[in-house]
Motif scaffolding. Structure first.
Motif, mmCIF file in Angstrom:
data_model
loop_
_atom_site.group_PDB
_atom_site.id
_atom_site.type_symbol
_atom_site.label_atom_id
_atom_site.label_comp_id
_atom_site.label_asym_id
_atom_site.label_seq_id
_atom_site.Cartn_x
_atom_site.Cartn_y
_atom_site.Cartn_z
ATOM 1 N N SER A 28 -3.176 51.280 30.849
ATOM 2 C CA SER A 28 -4.235 50.725 30.002
ATOM 3 C C SER A 28 -5.290 51.751 29.596
ATOM 4 C CB SER A 28 -4.923 49.563 30.731
ATOM 5 O OG SER A 28 -5.645 50.027 31.858
ATOM 6 N N ASP A 37 3.938 50.602 26.139
ATOM 7 C CA ASP A 37 3.391 50.669 27.497
ATOM 8 C C ASP A 37 4.101 49.677 28.408
ATOM 9 O OD1 ASP A 37 1.433 52.483 26.671
ATOM 10 O OD2 ASP A 37 -0.078 50.942 26.351
ATOM 11 N N ARG A 38 4.229 48.446 27.925
ATOM 12 C CA ARG A 38 4.807 47.390 28.762
ATOM 13 C C ARG A 38 6.276 47.659 29.073
ATOM 14 N NH1 ARG A 38 1.113 44.391 25.622
ATOM 15 N NH2 ARG A 38 2.623 44.046 23.949
ATOM 16 N N GLU A 94 8.502 46.395 17.588
ATOM 17 C CA GLU A 94 7.165 45.888 17.867
ATOM 18 C C GLU A 94 6.264 45.996 16.641
ATOM 19 O OE1 GLU A 94 5.486 44.827 21.522
ATOM 20 O OE2 GLU A 94 7.140 43.841 20.489
ATOM 21 N N ARG A 95 6.401 47.081 15.892
ATOM 22 C CA ARG A 95 5.607 47.218 14.667
ATOM 23 C C ARG A 95 5.985 46.153 13.653
ATOM 24 N NH1 ARG A 95 6.346 52.781 15.861
ATOM 25 N NH2 ARG A 95 8.175 52.916 14.484
ATOM 26 N N ARG A 124 -6.497 55.624 28.086
ATOM 27 C CA ARG A 124 -6.006 56.550 27.071
ATOM 28 C C ARG A 124 -6.709 57.902 27.180
ATOM 29 N NH1 ARG A 124 -2.058 53.943 26.677
ATOM 30 N NH2 ARG A 124 -1.345 52.720 24.886
ATOM 31 N N ALA A 156 9.791 50.290 19.946
ATOM 32 C CA ALA A 156 8.489 50.528 19.323
ATOM 33 C C ALA A 156 8.530 50.154 17.843
ATOM 34 C CB ALA A 156 8.077 51.988 19.496
ATOM 35 N N GLY A 207 4.613 42.772 14.473
ATOM 36 C CA GLY A 207 3.200 42.652 14.164
ATOM 37 C C GLY A 207 2.912 42.300 12.718
ATOM 38 N N ARG A 252 -1.597 48.465 27.073
ATOM 39 C CA ARG A 252 -2.245 48.168 25.795
ATOM 40 C C ARG A 252 -1.274 47.692 24.726
ATOM 41 N NH1 ARG A 252 -7.025 52.356 24.122
ATOM 42 N NH2 ARG A 252 -8.232 52.305 26.068
ATOM 43 N N ASP A 253 -0.042 48.205 24.740
ATOM 44 C CA ASP A 253 0.893 47.835 23.672
ATOM 45 C C ASP A 253 2.299 47.655 24.229
ATOM 46 O OD1 ASP A 253 1.979 50.348 24.055
ATOM 47 O OD2 ASP A 253 1.220 51.189 22.192
ATOM 48 N N GLY A 254 3.225 47.330 23.329
ATOM 49 C CA GLY A 254 4.588 47.029 23.750
ATOM 50 C C GLY A 254 5.293 48.190 24.408
#
Length: 630
Positions: free
Chosen positions: A229, A480-481, A384-385, A231, A381, A388, A476-478
């Motif tokens: 989380s 990362d998860r 995920e974009r 940066r 990634a 969104g 924070r984002d996909g």
């Protein structure tokens, strides 16, 4: 590196038979051929098999404090033990050996469980404190070293490095756990909080258990986590320099050894980076080894030789047959549980080759999970974009409908599997990614299962573990998860299990410098654009290594240890695949539909469908069940 085992009675100080502890320990003799030891006291017994690495004369285990109040049996290496030792000496501790093991004894007395945060290493250990009459079990941050435990019918808690150590106890009753089979078919391995044998668990990575006499056996406690989380805000050049310093420190700290040491060298970025740092720190030529294949498409020996020449290593290469499935039974014995990562075959061979010259070998494992090196991260990634861009309801309706009617093409490369991509886009990332990282999907698994099996599952599914982890990730984002979930599940369950079992099977210690926790914690702070950029995973890492490694190594397509299992099941193993439908051990479980297995084998053999990975899973499952329960 070593094997540990033992017994502890949490309810009563029942006498422990040393011969029983020795039996559990000796079942893992391959992990420690250089020595053995057993220590018992009322209500507890600790066993140890030793592979001598540090303080060859003074590091025998189980090790006790001079007053006999604290005893430990330990598997692993504490790379910063000299710094921790110096801190303990300032507090008044007096050391009798030069072994890192003794740091655990004095560290427990000084700090209790809080000592774990001071340790930089790979470890699994059991420590008995006579004053509190408690047993402390702990495992390192990433799960490099394994630790299994189970509660026996007489109330004892049994523990061992490998499952075979617990199974050596004569009172333990072997019963298969079908929920673990579901996990295995979905993920390709039995994850850390499960076991193919009902009643056995693995202590999760980064967790400990403090079991106290007179109290119920507690749940594991997490003592470390990775945080995605935060940066980093520095300039790329500054972050590259910081990365190199972390890498240099990680490698040099893992070069401490009183026995011959070398490195695996595949010719990929990660192992090449490790060898580069070893060569910089070493006064003599680094010993390296690589395995090649007799099929050009799977062979990386020329790339490994390029790095060996660049750093003037003492290099050994050996070619093996790409169809090296004669190792199957050897791997079944080494892993105990079913394990479907076929790269275990060449991994075993490179460990075998390394052991001819060294006792310790550094590997390049861990960078893909930390720095986003797998191709699947790039695809995820991008998905995920796209997710969104549309609200969830509209996305589900549009992409879900298109995916439902689009023809299936599992044979195609991932970017061209439109049906798979459309269905993934219709779901949230925490649902789509577990399927992308899995092996046999939910629909095919349900076709394989009988009604009895589906009833036994009671809604349990292999993907849920990943989904829950991604939802709760400190991220924070996909991307990362996804990385967080892989570090929690795929890394310990697949990658580290593979390296531990294959290296220990030949009594070789493997060390993973790219899993130094300070390096991984640094990587977790990098913005996604510094992990993946212009289609390149591990972007910042590769930029940082440009002064050390050739561009042909840094930016060539990732290969890895690839084994042609699909071809095997159309040729040499085709009859084995067909025989799975007639397997007595599979039939006796009542879990699998024989007609479905028969159809899978026939469709794959004819080329009508691609089921190679599922057939490999079923074959390894059948062999494992036969060994354990047959």
């Amino acid at each position: 590196m070593c094997g540990i085992a033992g017994l502890y009675y949490p309810n009563i100080a029942k006498p422990v038979d040393p011969a029983r502890v020795a039996q559990m320990s000796d079942a893992q003799a391959h992990r420690g051929p250089d020595g053995s030891g057993v220590w018992t006291a009322p209500g507890v017994g600790l066993g140890h098999r030793r592979l001598s690495i540090i303080d060859l004369g003074g590091g025998a285990q189980p090790m006790l404090t001079p007053d006999q109040q604290i005893a430990v049996t330990y598997n692993g290496e504490i790379y910063n033990f000299q710094e921790v030792r110096a801190e303990l000496e300032r507090l008044g501790a007096q050391f009798l050996t030069h072994s890192d093991t003794e740091v655990l004894l004095h560290g427990w007395r000084a700090w209790g469980p809080d000592m774990l945060a001071r340790l930089n290493g790979m470890f699994a250990f059991a420590l008995y404190d006579a004053k509190s009459k408690s047993l402390f079990l702990a495992r390192d941050r990433f799960g490099v070293k394994p630790l299994h435990y189970a509660q026996l019918s007489d109330g004892a808690v049994a523990f061992a490095s490998e499952l075979k150590g617990i199974l050596a106890h004569p009172s333990f009753r072997r019963v298969p756990d079908f929920r673990a089979v579901e996990d295995y078919l979905g993920l390709g391995y039995v994850p850390d909080d499960a076991s193919i044998v009902a009643g056995v668990k693995k202590l999760p990575a980064g967790h400990f258990m403090l079991i106290e006499r007179g109290k119920p056996v507690p749940q594991p406690v997490q003592w470390w986590d990775i945080d995605f989380s935060q940066r980093a805000t520095g300039k790329p050049k500054d972050l590259q320099a910081e990365l190199v310093e972390h890498l240099r420190a990680a490698v040099t700290s893992r070069m401490i050894s009183d026995v011959p040491l070398g490195a695996f060298l595949s010719g990929g970025v990660d192992s090449s980076a490790v060898v580069a740092m070893m060569a910089e720190a070493s006064r003599s030529a680094v010993k390296t080894c690589t395995i090649g294949f007799d099929v050009a498409d799977h062979d990386e020996t020329s790339h490994a030789q390029l790095i060996a020449d660049r750093f003037a290593t003492e290099h050994r290469a050996r070619k093996v047959a790409a169809d090296d499935f004669a190792l199957i039974d050897t791997l079944v014995d080494a892993f105990d549980e079913p394990f479907a990562d076929a790269s275990a075959l060449p991994t075993y061979r490179v460990c075998e080759l390394a052991r001819e010259n060294v006792t310790v070998a550094l590997s390049g494992d861990g960078a893909d999970e930390a720095f986003a090196g797998y191709r699947r991260y790039k695809f995820f990634a991008a998905e995920e974009r796209m997710r969104g861009l549309l609200p969830g309801g509209l996305r589900s309706g549009v992409f879900g409908t298109l995916g439902k009617y689009f023809p299936k093409a599992d044979w195609a490369p991932r970017p061209f599997r439109a049906k798979t991509t459309l269905l993934a886009l219709a779901e949230g990332g925490e649902y789509a990614y577990p399927k992308a990282v899995g092996v046999t999907g939910p629909e095919l698994r349900h076709r394989l299962y009988t009604r009895k099996a589906l009833k036994a599952l009671a809604g349990h599914n292999a993907e849920q573990r990943y989904t829950d982890t991604m939802r709760l990730a400190p991220a924070r984002d996909g991307l990362d998860r996804a990385q967080y979930a892989d570090i929690k599940h795929y890394l310990p369950g697949d990658i580290l299990t593979k390296v531990d079992r294959t290296s220990m099977a030949v009594s070789l210690e493997a060390r993973e410098p790219l899993l130094d926790y300070r390096l991984v914690e640094f990587a977790a702070t990098l913005p996604p654009s510094m992990r993946i950029r212009s289609g390149q995973g591990k972007w910042l890492m590769k930029k940082a290594l440009e002064p050390w490694l050739p561009r042909d190594i840094l930016y060539r397509p990732k290969m890895g240890f690839v084994t042609p299992i699909s071809a095997w099941f159309r040729t040499a193993l085709a009859d084995e695949a067909a025989a799975l439908a007639r397997s007595k051990v599979l039939a006796d479980t009542g879990w699998f539909d024989a007609a479905t297995i028969q159809a899978l084998a026939a469709d794959h053999r004819s080329g009508r469908a691609e089921h190679g990975r599922t057939l490999w899973q079923l074959l390894m499952l059948e062999r494992s069940l036969t060994r354990l329960f047959g």
